[in-house]
Design a protein around this motif. Sequence first.
Motif, PDB file in Angstrom:
ATOM      1  N   GLN A  42       0.797  -1.221   0.000  1.00 47.09           N
ATOM      2  CA  GLN A  42       0.000   0.000   0.000  1.00 47.09           C
ATOM      3  C   GLN A  42       0.840   1.286   0.000  1.00 47.09           C
ATOM      4  O   GLN A  42       0.352   2.322  -0.429  1.00 47.09           O
ATOM      5  CB  GLN A  42      -0.905   0.019   1.235  1.00 47.09           C
ATOM      6  N   LEU A  43       2.067   1.204   0.492  1.00 47.97           N
ATOM      7  CA  LEU A  43       2.914   2.391   0.601  1.00 47.97           C
ATOM      8  C   LEU A  43       4.036   2.354  -0.434  1.00 47.97           C
ATOM      9  O   LEU A  43       4.626   1.297  -0.668  1.00 47.97           O
ATOM     10  CB  LEU A  43       3.538   2.473   2.006  1.00 47.97           C
ATOM     11  N   PRO A  44       4.353   3.483  -1.052  1.00 42.01           N
ATOM     12  CA  PRO A  44       5.473   3.500  -1.991  1.00 42.01           C
ATOM     13  C   PRO A  44       6.805   3.319  -1.252  1.00 42.01           C
ATOM     14  O   PRO A  44       6.969   3.795  -0.128  1.00 42.01           O
ATOM     15  CB  PRO A  44       5.386   4.879  -2.642  1.00 42.01           C
ATOM     16  N   VAL A  45       7.731   2.625  -1.912  1.00 43.39           N
ATOM     17  CA  VAL A  45       9.062   2.381  -1.347  1.00 43.39           C
ATOM     18  C   VAL A  45      10.093   3.134  -2.179  1.00 43.39           C
ATOM     19  O   VAL A  45      10.101   3.037  -3.407  1.00 43.39           O
ATOM     20  CB  VAL A  45       9.400   0.876  -1.351  1.00 43.39           C
ATOM     21  N   THR A  46      10.946   3.888  -1.507  1.00 41.09           N
ATOM     22  CA  THR A  46      12.058   4.557  -2.162  1.00 41.09           C
ATOM     23  C   THR A  46      13.304   3.706  -1.974  1.00 41.09           C
ATOM     24  O   THR A  46      13.626   3.335  -0.849  1.00 41.09           O
ATOM     25  CB  THR A  46      12.304   5.958  -1.559  1.00 41.09           C
ATOM     26  N   VAL A  47      13.994   3.390  -3.066  1.00 40.30           N
ATOM     27  CA  VAL A  47      15.247   2.642  -3.010  1.00 40.30           C
ATOM     28  C   VAL A  47      16.355   3.599  -3.423  1.00 40.30           C
ATOM     29  O   VAL A  47      16.322   4.155  -4.521  1.00 40.30           O
ATOM     30  CB  VAL A  47      15.211   1.410  -3.939  1.00 40.30           C
ATOM     31  N   ASP A  48      17.320   3.790  -2.534  1.00 34.03           N
ATOM     32  CA  ASP A  48      18.408   4.732  -2.786  1.00 34.03           C
ATOM     33  C   ASP A  48      19.604   3.992  -3.361  1.00 34.03           C
ATOM     34  O   ASP A  48      20.118   3.073  -2.718  1.00 34.03           O
ATOM     35  CB  ASP A  48      18.787   5.426  -1.479  1.00 34.03           C
ATOM     36  N   PRO A  49      20.094   4.373  -4.550  1.00 33.05           N
ATOM     37  CA  PRO A  49      21.272   3.701  -5.104  1.00 33.05           C
ATOM     38  C   PRO A  49      22.542   4.026  -4.317  1.00 33.05           C
ATOM     39  O   PRO A  49      23.548   3.337  -4.441  1.00 33.05           O
ATOM     40  CB  PRO A  49      21.357   4.229  -6.532  1.00 33.05           C
ATOM     41  N   HIS A  50      22.492   5.077  -3.505  1.00 32.31           N
ATOM     42  CA  HIS A  50      23.617   5.473  -2.659  1.00 32.31           C
ATOM     43  C   HIS A  50      23.127   5.514  -1.210  1.00 32.31           C
ATOM     44  O   HIS A  50      22.699   6.564  -0.727  1.00 32.31           O
ATOM     45  CB  HIS A  50      24.162   6.841  -3.074  1.00 32.31           C
ATOM     46  N   PRO A  51      23.161   4.360  -0.506  1.00 30.01           N
ATOM     47  CA  PRO A  51      22.627   4.306   0.859  1.00 30.01           C
ATOM     48  C   PRO A  51      23.217   5.395   1.756  1.00 30.01           C
ATOM     49  O   PRO A  51      24.379   5.770   1.617  1.00 30.01           O
ATOM     50  CB  PRO A  51      23.035   2.917   1.345  1.00 30.01           C
ATOM     51  N   ARG A  52      22.384   5.886   2.648  1.00 30.45           N
ATOM     52  CA  ARG A  52      22.766   6.984   3.536  1.00 30.45           C
ATOM     53  C   ARG A  52      23.226   6.456   4.889  1.00 30.45           C
ATOM     54  O   ARG A  52      22.591   5.563   5.442  1.00 30.45           O
ATOM     55  CB  ARG A  52      21.580   7.914   3.728  1.00 30.45           C
ATOM     56  N   PRO A  53      24.298   7.017   5.452  1.00 25.95           N
ATOM     57  CA  PRO A  53      24.751   6.567   6.771  1.00 25.95           C
ATOM     58  C   PRO A  53      23.802   7.036   7.865  1.00 25.95           C
ATOM     59  O   PRO A  53      23.402   8.204   7.888  1.00 25.95           O
ATOM     60  CB  PRO A  53      26.127   7.216   6.914  1.00 25.95           C
ATOM     61  N   VAL A  54      23.435   6.126   8.754  1.00 26.91           N
ATOM     62  CA  VAL A  54      22.499   6.423   9.836  1.00 26.91           C
ATOM     63  C   VAL A  54      22.915   5.689  11.108  1.00 26.91           C
ATOM     64  O   VAL A  54      23.723   4.759  11.078  1.00 26.91           O
ATOM     65  CB  VAL A  54      21.046   6.011   9.476  1.00 26.91           C
ATOM     66  N   HIS A  55      22.359   6.124  12.225  1.00 27.94           N
ATOM     67  CA  HIS A  55      22.362   5.367  13.471  1.00 27.94           C
ATOM     68  C   HIS A  55      20.958   4.779  13.564  1.00 27.94           C
ATOM     69  O   HIS A  55      19.979   5.470  13.269  1.00 27.94           O
ATOM     70  CB  HIS A  55      22.605   6.260  14.684  1.00 27.94           C
ATOM     71  N   ALA A  56      20.852   3.535  13.986  1.00 26.87           N
ATOM     72  CA  ALA A  56      19.532   2.910  14.080  1.00 26.87           C
ATOM     73  C   ALA A  56      19.456   2.022  15.315  1.00 26.87           C
ATOM     74  O   ALA A  56      20.428   1.353  15.674  1.00 26.87           O
ATOM     75  CB  ALA A  56      19.253   2.069  12.833  1.00 26.87           C
ATOM     76  N   TRP A  57      18.291   2.043  15.947  1.00 25.85           N
ATOM     77  CA  TRP A  57      18.012   1.139  17.054  1.00 25.85           C
ATOM     78  C   TRP A  57      17.440  -0.149  16.485  1.00 25.85           C
ATOM     79  O   TRP A  57      16.483  -0.118  15.723  1.00 25.85           O
ATOM     80  CB  TRP A  57      17.021   1.769  18.024  1.00 25.85           C
ATOM     81  N   VAL A  58      18.061  -1.270  16.827  1.00 22.16           N
ATOM     82  CA  VAL A  58      17.587  -2.588  16.410  1.00 22.16           C
ATOM     83  C   VAL A  58      17.485  -3.475  17.642  1.00 22.16           C
ATOM     84  O   VAL A  58      18.037  -3.156  18.693  1.00 22.16           O
ATOM     85  CB  VAL A  58      18.529  -3.237  15.359  1.00 22.16           C
ATOM     86  N   ARG A  59      16.785  -4.582  17.481  1.00 19.93           N
ATOM     87  CA  ARG A  59      16.645  -5.542  18.583  1.00 19.93           C
ATOM     88  C   ARG A  59      17.155  -6.909  18.159  1.00 19.93           C
ATOM     89  O   ARG A  59      16.806  -7.418  17.106  1.00 19.93           O
ATOM     90  CB  ARG A  59      15.185  -5.680  18.998  1.00 19.93           C
ATOM     91  N   PHE A  60      17.992  -7.467  19.015  1.00 21.24           N
ATOM     92  CA  PHE A  60      18.378  -8.875  18.920  1.00 21.24           C
ATOM     93  C   PHE A  60      17.666  -9.548  20.080  1.00 21.24           C
ATOM     94  O   PHE A  60      17.998  -9.301  21.241  1.00 21.24           O
ATOM     95  CB  PHE A  60      19.895  -9.046  19.037  1.00 21.24           C
ATOM     96  N   GLY A  61      16.634 -10.337  19.751  1.00 20.59           N
ATOM     97  CA  GLY A  61      15.796 -10.888  20.809  1.00 20.59           C
ATOM     98  C   GLY A  61      15.190  -9.723  21.579  1.00 20.59           C
ATOM     99  O   GLY A  61      14.688  -8.773  20.984  1.00 20.59           O
ATOM    100  N   PRO A  62      15.287  -9.730  22.906  1.00 17.52           N
ATOM    101  CA  PRO A  62      14.713  -8.634  23.703  1.00 17.52           C
ATOM    102  C   PRO A  62      15.684  -7.472  23.920  1.00 17.52           C
ATOM    103  O   PRO A  62      15.332  -6.481  24.551  1.00 17.52           O
ATOM    104  CB  PRO A  62      14.399  -9.321  25.039  1.00 17.52           C
ATOM    105  N   THR A  63      16.901  -7.566  23.388  1.00 18.22           N
ATOM    106  CA  THR A  63      17.939  -6.572  23.659  1.00 18.22           C
ATOM    107  C   THR A  63      18.011  -5.525  22.558  1.00 18.22           C
ATOM    108  O   THR A  63      18.251  -5.855  21.393  1.00 18.22           O
ATOM    109  CB  THR A  63      19.310  -7.265  23.802  1.00 18.22           C
TER     110      THR A  63
END
Length: 107
Positions: A42-63
């Motif tokens: 339902q939502l458009p997806v933008t694909v960047d040919p030059h990925p942008r550097p970011v900080h991101a919060w992710v979870r491994f299991g509950p951590t």
Amino acid sequence: MGSNKRYADYYDGLMDARILDRIAATAGPLQSLTPAELELDQLPVTVDPHPRPVHAWVRFGPTAVRVDAEACRWTDRAVGISFTIGEHEYHAWVWSSAVTPREERSS
């Protein structure tokens, strides 16, 4: 005895990498948003040919951990990221509010 201020950032980085390695190996699988949450049909997806550097919060299991990543694609609500821990490359979708821009350091 004092600490070596000249190399403090280097050794801090090594320790951070070891901690991330340990978390990724023991805390559980990397969590990613589900297809229902992403609504890619339902939502458009933008694909960047030059990925942008970011900080991101992710979870491994509950951590939850903050990683240096690249934003490769996104919708209005979510960001598809990739990042490396040790020898392993990971890919996940996270909510856009879990991502902040990161400035690249010049060498």
